[in-house]
Design a protein around this motif. Structure first.
Motif, PDB file in Angstrom:
ATOM      1  N   VAL A  46       0.758  -1.168  -0.062  1.00  0.00           N
ATOM      2  CA  VAL A  46       0.101   0.180  -0.127  1.00  0.00           C
ATOM      3  C   VAL A  46       0.863   1.203   0.039  1.00  0.00           C
ATOM      4  CG1 VAL A  46      -1.501   1.377   1.254  1.00  0.00           C
ATOM      5  CG2 VAL A  46      -1.858  -1.145   0.942  1.00  0.00           C
ATOM      6  N   LYS A  47       1.934   1.324   0.826  1.00  0.00           N
ATOM      7  CA  LYS A  47       2.711   2.253   0.803  1.00  0.00           C
ATOM      8  C   LYS A  47       3.542   2.485  -0.336  1.00  0.00           C
ATOM      9  CE  LYS A  47       2.561   2.841   5.806  1.00  0.00           C
ATOM     10  NZ  LYS A  47       2.908   3.251   6.969  1.00  0.00           N
ATOM     11  N   LEU A  48       4.212   1.595  -0.821  1.00  0.00           N
ATOM     12  CA  LEU A  48       4.695   1.617  -2.215  1.00  0.00           C
ATOM     13  C   LEU A  48       3.998   2.219  -3.178  1.00  0.00           C
ATOM     14  CD1 LEU A  48       7.019  -1.634  -2.315  1.00  0.00           C
ATOM     15  CD2 LEU A  48       7.675   0.575  -2.191  1.00  0.00           C
ATOM     16  N   GLU A  49       2.711   1.713  -3.313  1.00  0.00           N
ATOM     17  CA  GLU A  49       1.737   2.356  -4.351  1.00  0.00           C
ATOM     18  C   GLU A  49       1.591   3.733  -4.040  1.00  0.00           C
ATOM     19  OE1 GLU A  49      -1.572  -0.199  -3.973  1.00  0.00           O
ATOM     20  OE2 GLU A  49      -0.575  -1.953  -5.347  1.00  0.00           O
ATOM     21  N   LYS A  50       1.371   4.471  -2.932  1.00  0.00           N
ATOM     22  CA  LYS A  50       1.458   5.584  -2.496  1.00  0.00           C
ATOM     23  C   LYS A  50       2.586   6.405  -3.055  1.00  0.00           C
ATOM     24  CE  LYS A  50      -0.703   9.196  -0.670  1.00  0.00           C
ATOM     25  NZ  LYS A  50      -1.588  10.117  -1.247  1.00  0.00           N
ATOM     26  N   VAL A  51       3.834   5.816  -3.142  1.00  0.00           N
ATOM     27  CA  VAL A  51       4.996   6.363  -3.152  1.00  0.00           C
ATOM     28  C   VAL A  51       4.884   6.687  -4.860  1.00  0.00           C
ATOM     29  CG1 VAL A  51       7.742   6.067  -3.514  1.00  0.00           C
ATOM     30  CG2 VAL A  51       6.557   5.691  -1.186  1.00  0.00           C
ATOM     31  N   ALA A  52       4.705   5.539  -5.550  1.00  0.00           N
ATOM     32  CA  ALA A  52       4.725   5.544  -6.903  1.00  0.00           C
ATOM     33  C   ALA A  52       3.422   6.337  -7.479  1.00  0.00           C
ATOM     34  CB  ALA A  52       4.228   4.174  -7.317  1.00  0.00           C
ATOM     35  N   GLU A  53       2.547   6.853  -6.874  1.00  0.00           N
ATOM     36  CA  GLU A  53       1.522   7.862  -6.986  1.00  0.00           C
ATOM     37  C   GLU A  53       2.077   9.293  -7.017  1.00  0.00           C
ATOM     38  OE1 GLU A  53      -2.330   9.468  -5.170  1.00  0.00           O
ATOM     39  OE2 GLU A  53      -2.126   7.248  -5.331  1.00  0.00           O
ATOM     40  N   LEU A  54       2.696   9.294  -5.865  1.00  0.00           N
ATOM     41  CA  LEU A  54       3.391  10.738  -5.683  1.00  0.00           C
ATOM     42  C   LEU A  54       4.631  10.979  -6.458  1.00  0.00           C
ATOM     43  CD1 LEU A  54       3.166  10.751  -1.575  1.00  0.00           C
ATOM     44  CD2 LEU A  54       1.813  12.177  -3.212  1.00  0.00           C
ATOM     45  N   ASN A  55       5.156   9.773  -6.701  1.00  0.00           N
ATOM     46  CA  ASN A  55       6.183   9.887  -7.759  1.00  0.00           C
ATOM     47  C   ASN A  55       5.819  10.734  -8.941  1.00  0.00           C
ATOM     48  OD1 ASN A  55       8.700   9.947  -9.122  1.00  0.00           O
ATOM     49  ND2 ASN A  55       8.741   7.786  -9.208  1.00  0.00           N
ATOM     50  N   LYS A  56       4.838   9.990  -9.366  1.00  0.00           N
ATOM     51  CA  LYS A  56       4.229  10.392 -10.823  1.00  0.00           C
ATOM     52  C   LYS A  56       3.671  11.744 -10.897  1.00  0.00           C
ATOM     53  CE  LYS A  56       1.239   8.444 -14.307  1.00  0.00           C
ATOM     54  NZ  LYS A  56       0.195   7.407 -14.626  1.00  0.00           N
ATOM     55  N   GLN A  57       3.028  12.161  -9.579  1.00  0.00           N
ATOM     56  CA  GLN A  57       2.543  13.616  -9.535  1.00  0.00           C
ATOM     57  C   GLN A  57       3.879  14.690  -9.268  1.00  0.00           C
ATOM     58  OE1 GLN A  57       0.152  13.920  -5.923  1.00  0.00           O
ATOM     59  NE2 GLN A  57      -1.522  12.831  -6.663  1.00  0.00           N
ATOM     60  N   PHE A  58       4.832  14.263  -8.892  1.00  0.00           N
ATOM     61  CA  PHE A  58       6.022  15.279  -8.666  1.00  0.00           C
ATOM     62  C   PHE A  58       6.638  15.436 -10.245  1.00  0.00           C
ATOM     63  CE2 PHE A  58       6.573  14.414  -4.140  1.00  0.00           C
ATOM     64  CZ  PHE A  58       6.588  15.709  -3.723  1.00  0.00           C
ATOM     65  N   THR A  59       6.895  14.158 -10.755  1.00  0.00           N
ATOM     66  CA  THR A  59       7.339  14.408 -12.117  1.00  0.00           C
ATOM     67  C   THR A  59       6.489  14.988 -13.250  1.00  0.00           C
ATOM     68  OG1 THR A  59       6.698  12.114 -12.583  1.00  0.00           O
ATOM     69  CG2 THR A  59       9.009  12.274 -11.797  1.00  0.00           C
ATOM     70  N   SER A  60       5.297  14.792 -13.170  1.00  0.00           N
ATOM     71  CA  SER A  60       4.495  15.433 -14.099  1.00  0.00           C
ATOM     72  C   SER A  60       3.869  16.746 -13.799  1.00  0.00           C
ATOM     73  CB  SER A  60       3.006  14.696 -14.213  1.00  0.00           C
ATOM     74  OG  SER A  60       2.282  14.764 -12.971  1.00  0.00           O
ATOM     75  N   SER A  61       4.107  17.306 -12.552  1.00  0.00           N
ATOM     76  CA  SER A  61       3.816  18.776 -12.113  1.00  0.00           C
ATOM     77  C   SER A  61       4.980  19.623 -11.826  1.00  0.00           C
ATOM     78  CB  SER A  61       2.806  18.674 -11.023  1.00  0.00           C
ATOM     79  OG  SER A  61       3.327  18.317  -9.778  1.00  0.00           O
ATOM     80  N   ASP A  62       6.249  19.236 -12.107  1.00  0.00           N
ATOM     81  CA  ASP A  62       7.345  19.826 -11.980  1.00  0.00           C
ATOM     82  C   ASP A  62       7.728  20.342 -10.540  1.00  0.00           C
ATOM     83  OD1 ASP A  62       7.769  20.285 -14.579  1.00  0.00           O
ATOM     84  OD2 ASP A  62       6.542  22.279 -14.765  1.00  0.00           O
ATOM     85  N   GLY A  63       7.285  19.367  -9.800  1.00  0.00           N
ATOM     86  CA  GLY A  63       7.646  19.156  -8.475  1.00  0.00           C
ATOM     87  C   GLY A  63       6.969  20.151  -7.342  1.00  0.00           C
ATOM     88  N   ARG A  64       5.693  20.818  -8.025  1.00  0.00           N
ATOM     89  CA  ARG A  64       4.929  21.484  -7.180  1.00  0.00           C
ATOM     90  C   ARG A  64       3.882  20.764  -6.551  1.00  0.00           C
ATOM     91  NH1 ARG A  64       5.050  25.685 -11.774  1.00  0.00           N
ATOM     92  NH2 ARG A  64       6.929  26.754 -11.292  1.00  0.00           N
ATOM     93  N   VAL A  65       4.128  19.939  -5.609  1.00  0.00           N
ATOM     94  CA  VAL A  65       2.932  19.132  -4.803  1.00  0.00           C
ATOM     95  C   VAL A  65       3.109  19.450  -3.590  1.00  0.00           C
ATOM     96  CG1 VAL A  65       2.429  16.624  -4.330  1.00  0.00           C
ATOM     97  CG2 VAL A  65       3.177  17.497  -6.678  1.00  0.00           C
ATOM     98  N   ASP A  66       2.053  19.334  -2.652  1.00  0.00           N
ATOM     99  CA  ASP A  66       1.986  19.819  -1.361  1.00  0.00           C
ATOM    100  C   ASP A  66       2.186  18.546  -0.371  1.00  0.00           C
ATOM    101  OD1 ASP A  66       0.752  22.299  -2.082  1.00  0.00           O
ATOM    102  OD2 ASP A  66      -0.991  21.551  -1.899  1.00  0.00           O
ATOM    103  N   SER A  67       2.513  17.460  -0.631  1.00  0.00           N
ATOM    104  CA  SER A  67       2.659  16.304  -0.002  1.00  0.00           C
ATOM    105  C   SER A  67       4.098  15.858  -0.210  1.00  0.00           C
ATOM    106  CB  SER A  67       1.892  15.199  -0.230  1.00  0.00           C
ATOM    107  OG  SER A  67       1.996  14.882  -1.695  1.00  0.00           O
ATOM    108  N   SER A  68       5.195  16.823  -0.157  1.00  0.00           N
ATOM    109  CA  SER A  68       6.625  16.472  -0.338  1.00  0.00           C
ATOM    110  C   SER A  68       7.047  15.636   1.128  1.00  0.00           C
ATOM    111  CB  SER A  68       7.395  17.845  -0.642  1.00  0.00           C
ATOM    112  OG  SER A  68       7.377  18.586   0.526  1.00  0.00           O
ATOM    113  N   ASP A  69       6.767  16.311   2.232  1.00  0.00           N
ATOM    114  CA  ASP A  69       7.008  15.728   3.388  1.00  0.00           C
ATOM    115  C   ASP A  69       6.560  14.157   3.464  1.00  0.00           C
ATOM    116  OD1 ASP A  69       8.336  17.930   4.289  1.00  0.00           O
ATOM    117  OD2 ASP A  69       6.594  18.751   5.373  1.00  0.00           O
ATOM    118  N   GLU A  70       5.461  14.118   3.125  1.00  0.00           N
ATOM    119  CA  GLU A  70       4.851  12.760   3.118  1.00  0.00           C
ATOM    120  C   GLU A  70       5.411  11.693   2.225  1.00  0.00           C
ATOM    121  OE1 GLU A  70       0.451  10.500   2.125  1.00  0.00           O
ATOM    122  OE2 GLU A  70       0.687  12.275   1.430  1.00  0.00           O
TER     123      GLU A  70
END
Length: 118
Positions: A46-70
Motif C-alpha cells: 500500500v505504501k509503495l503504491e502511494k510512493v509511486a503515485e506521489l512520484n508520478k505527481q512530482f514528475t508530471s507537475s514540475d515538483g509542485r506538490v503539497d505532500s513532499s514531506d509525506e
C-alpha cells in the motif's frame, strides 16, 4: 520543499531494492511493484503504491506538490522495510559471540592467574 532530483534519487533507491531483493521486473516503479506484489506484505504494498503515485505527481507537475514531506516519510519507511535484515542478525550474533569469548577469557585468567608460571 523537495526538488525533482531528490524525488528521482529516492525512487531509484526503492526501485533498486525491489529489483535486487524481490526480483522485480519492469522499467518504472509501478511496473516493479506490480511484478512482485505477491512477495510483498500488504502494508508495504500500500505504501509503495502511494510512493509511486506521489512520484508520478512530482514528475508530471514540475515538483509542485503539497505532500513532499509525506513522500520523504514514505520513502524512508519503505526503504527500511525493504532492506534485508539478515546482515543485522549476523552481525549481532558475531558481536555477541566475540563479547562472550572475551568475557570468558577474562574470567578464566582472573581465576587462574596465580597458577600461571612464566
Amino acid at each position: 520543499m523537495v526538488d525533482i532530483e531528490q524525488v528521482i534519487d529516492r525512487s531509484r533507491r526503492i526501485e533498486d531494492l525491489l529489483r535486487h531483493h524481490y526480483h522485480a521486473k519492469g522499467s518504472d516503479l509501478q511496473q516493479l511493484i506490480g511484478s512482485c506484489e505477491d512477495r510483498l506484505p500488504h502494508d508495504v504494498l500500500v505504501k509503495l503504491e502511494k510512493v509511486a503515485e506521489l512520484n508520478k505527481q512530482f514528475t508530471s507537475s514540475d515538483g509542485r506538490v503539497d505532500s513532499s514531506d509525506e513522500f520523504i516519510q514514505l520513502c524512508n519507511w519503505c526503504e527500511k522495510e525493504l532492506a534485508p535484515r539478515s546482515s543485522r542478525l549476523v552481525w549481532g550474533v558475531a558481536i555477541t559471540l566475540l563479547c562472550g569469548f572475551t568475557l570468558a577469557a577474562i574470567w578464566f585468567y582472573t581465576v587462574n592467574w596465580h597458577h600461571i608460571k612464566l
